[in-house]
Design a protein around this motif. Structure first.
Motif, short mmCIF file in Angstrom:
data_model
loop_
_atom_site.label_atom_id
_atom_site.label_comp_id
_atom_site.label_asym_id
_atom_site.label_seq_id
_atom_site.Cartn_x
_atom_site.Cartn_y
_atom_site.Cartn_z
N ASP A 1 -6.01 5.21 7.43
CA ASP A 1 -5.07 5.26 6.30
C ASP A 1 -5.65 4.59 5.06
O ASP A 1 -5.30 4.93 3.93
CB ASP A 1 -3.76 4.58 6.70
CG ASP A 1 -2.63 4.90 5.73
OD1 ASP A 1 -2.52 6.08 5.32
OD2 ASP A 1 -1.88 3.98 5.35
N SER A 2 -6.56 3.61 5.29
CA SER A 2 -7.17 2.91 4.15
C SER A 2 -8.43 3.62 3.65
O SER A 2 -9.12 3.10 2.77
CB SER A 2 -7.53 1.48 4.56
OG SER A 2 -8.48 1.47 5.60
N GLY A 3 -8.73 4.79 4.22
CA GLY A 3 -9.85 5.59 3.72
C GLY A 3 -11.12 5.53 4.53
O GLY A 3 -12.12 6.13 4.14
N ARG A 4 -11.12 4.81 5.62
CA ARG A 4 -12.34 4.71 6.44
C ARG A 4 -12.45 5.91 7.38
O ARG A 4 -11.45 6.54 7.73
CB ARG A 4 -12.34 3.43 7.26
CG ARG A 4 -12.38 2.17 6.43
CD ARG A 4 -12.48 0.94 7.32
NE ARG A 4 -12.47 -0.28 6.52
CZ ARG A 4 -11.38 -0.90 6.14
NH1 ARG A 4 -10.20 -0.43 6.51
NH2 ARG A 4 -11.44 -1.99 5.42
N VAL B 1 -6.39 -9.27 8.33
CA VAL B 1 -5.89 -8.41 9.38
C VAL B 1 -6.00 -9.09 10.73
O VAL B 1 -5.11 -9.04 11.56
CB VAL B 1 -6.68 -7.06 9.39
CG1 VAL B 1 -6.28 -6.23 10.57
CG2 VAL B 1 -6.43 -6.32 8.08
N VAL C 1 -10.78 -9.47 3.50
CA VAL C 1 -9.63 -8.61 3.77
C VAL C 1 -9.44 -8.42 5.26
O VAL C 1 -8.33 -8.50 5.79
CB VAL C 1 -9.83 -7.23 3.09
CG1 VAL C 1 -8.70 -6.30 3.47
CG2 VAL C 1 -9.90 -7.41 1.58
N GLU D 1 -4.56 2.45 10.93
CA GLU D 1 -4.57 1.67 9.69
C GLU D 1 -5.90 1.82 8.96
O GLU D 1 -5.95 1.90 7.72
CB GLU D 1 -4.28 0.20 9.99
CG GLU D 1 -2.87 -0.06 10.48
CD GLU D 1 -2.65 -1.52 10.84
OE1 GLU D 1 -3.63 -2.30 10.78
OE2 GLU D 1 -1.51 -1.87 11.20
N SER D 2 -7.01 1.85 9.73
CA SER D 2 -8.32 2.01 9.11
C SER D 2 -8.46 3.38 8.47
O SER D 2 -8.98 3.52 7.36
CB SER D 2 -9.42 1.80 10.15
OG SER D 2 -9.40 0.48 10.66
N SER E 1 -16.06 -10.33 5.08
CA SER E 1 -14.95 -9.50 4.60
C SER E 1 -13.66 -10.29 4.69
O SER E 1 -13.09 -10.47 5.76
CB SER E 1 -14.85 -8.21 5.42
OG SER E 1 -13.70 -7.48 5.06
N ASP F 1 -4.76 0.03 15.08
CA ASP F 1 -5.81 -0.40 14.14
C ASP F 1 -6.61 0.78 13.64
O ASP F 1 -7.00 0.82 12.47
CB ASP F 1 -6.71 -1.41 14.85
CG ASP F 1 -7.76 -1.98 13.90
OD1 ASP F 1 -7.39 -2.79 13.03
OD2 ASP F 1 -8.94 -1.60 14.03
#
Length: 411
Positions: free
Chosen positions: A117-120, A51, A47, A114-115, A45, A111
């Protein structure tokens, strides 16, 4: 470590995807199999590497305070309170992050936010921190997300972690006293041989007579220690290092963990504590709706003993073949008749989680009783050992003086 994105199927056949840290794809596949996910695709990954590039410097990492199980336990309780009060999960994490005095744990909460917020999902975000959130913890959170009872899941996890903490403290307390006594005896032997007996040797040399056999043996051993103590110290350090290296291997850890369960007096406390941890973990997985095969897989990771882990995996394999829990538990040979009878009743009534809680409570009570009476059980052994040690030293030192006195009387 690199970060890999994965896709797989859960025990129920649902599609699951997320990211995990690991050295290679094989290690990632092992992690997924352990938590009941069959991977279908694993790839690096890019991306997530970006991070990770924001990670702190080496000096800050060394100075950072390690996240302890107590931090996770308090986090679980706070999440339960906030979610039960109707606070959205993102706001709950933000509030805990702002109020946290622990920089490392605050970074983990950041973290997680953020995860999310990114849809996870939260469980997938937690899998990125395997040293903080165990596979059992993550699986429970995943079940809570699937059933819509995440608040109750955090409460169950808090109670579970509190139980784990208390059980570990009981076991460490049980082992602390005998280890202290043994260490004190070793120190006493070293001091006597290096300083006390050499002082008496000068007195014995003035007797000009043959010394008793026991005295000569003590003097010889003392002389050996005085002249070769650096070698003995090096051998002791080498033995400790070799032992630690041996138990670091899979076979060595398995044999040592099996032996720990049979240590006189303290072994039964470790054994009952391990069974209590297993029963409570399995009860919690049943209560949360985790399939039994996946539950046994996850519980095997909670049990901090390779020998018992192998027995739990043996139970899982038997259940996969279609055998009953009672039959697989009987085949392991680690449960007594009372526990097997309770498992049989649980299978008949369908109340396995309740019966497992009863088993855990029974073993927990036995561990508390054993810890309270440990000093009474160990004192006779310690007194006999100390008595033998003192007798040997006293006879070795005073027999020559006694013989000299008798010789003087005959004159």
């Amino acid at each position: 470590m690199a970060v890999f994105a994965y896709k797989g199927r859960s025990a129920r056949g649902d599609l699951v995807q997320g990211t995990l840290d690991g050295p290679d794809t094989g290690a990632i596949a092992d992690q997924l199999f352990h938590i009941g996910i069959t991977p279908t695709e694993i790839k690096p990954s890019g991306v997530m590497r970006a991070v990770n590039a924001k990670s702190p410097s080496l000096w800050r990492a060394l100075r950072a305070k390690k996240v302890e199980p107590l931090d996770v336990m308090l986090f679980s309780r706070q999440m339960y309170t906030l979610l039960k009060a109707g606070v959205p999960i993102m706001r709950a994490l933000a509030g805990l992050q702002e109020s946290s005095q622990h920089r490392a744990f605050a970074a983990v909460l950041q973290d997680l936010r953020e995860s999310l917020d990114s849809g996870r999902e939260l469980s997938i975000a937690m899998r990125r921190h395997p040293k903080i959130f165990s596979p059992f913890y993550v699986s429970m959170v995943q079940v809570g997300e699937m059933t819509g009872m995440l608040d109750k899941t955090f409460l169950h996890l808090y109670e579970h972690l509190e139980f784990e903490k208390q059980m570990n403290e009981n076991i460490r307390g049980a082992l602390r006293y005998p280890m202290f006594v043994v260490a004190a005896m070793v120190v006493a032997v070293v001091i006597v041989n290096l300083f006390v007996i050499p002082a008496f040797v000068k007195v014995f040399e003035g007797f000009h007579t043959e010394l008793p056999l026991l005295t000569r043996m003590l003097i010889g051993f003392s002389s050996f220690m005085v002249h070769f103590w650096p070698l003995l110290l090096a051998l002791a350090i080498g033995a400790v290092a070799g032992f630690r290296a041996y138990i670091g291997t899979p076979d060595g850890k398995y044999k040592w963990d099996k032996y720990k369960l049979h240590i006189p007096v303290a072994g039964k406390i470790v054994f009952k504590g391990t069974l209590a941890r297993f029963a409570r973990s399995l009860a919690l997985s049943f209560k949360s709706g985790i399939p039994i095969v996946q539950g046994l897989t996850v519980v095997s990771m909670v049990v901090d003993n390779e020998f018992m882990r192998a027995r739990v995996e043996q139970m899982r394999d038997g259940v996969e073949r279609g055998e009953s829990i009672l039959r697989t538990a009987l085949a392991t040979g680690v449960f007594n008749a009372t526990v097997l009878q309770m498992i049989a009743v649980g299978e008949e009534t369908g109340d396995m989680d309740g019966l497992m809680y009863e088993i855990a409570g029974m073993y927990e009570s036995e561990v508390e009783y054993e810890v309270k009476t440990l000093s009474q059980q160990i004192e006779p052994i310690m007194i006999i050992a100390l008595g033998i040690l003192v007798l040997i030293l006293a006879l070795g030192v005073f027999l020559p003086i006694w013989d000299l006195g008798k010789a003087a009387l005959h004159k």
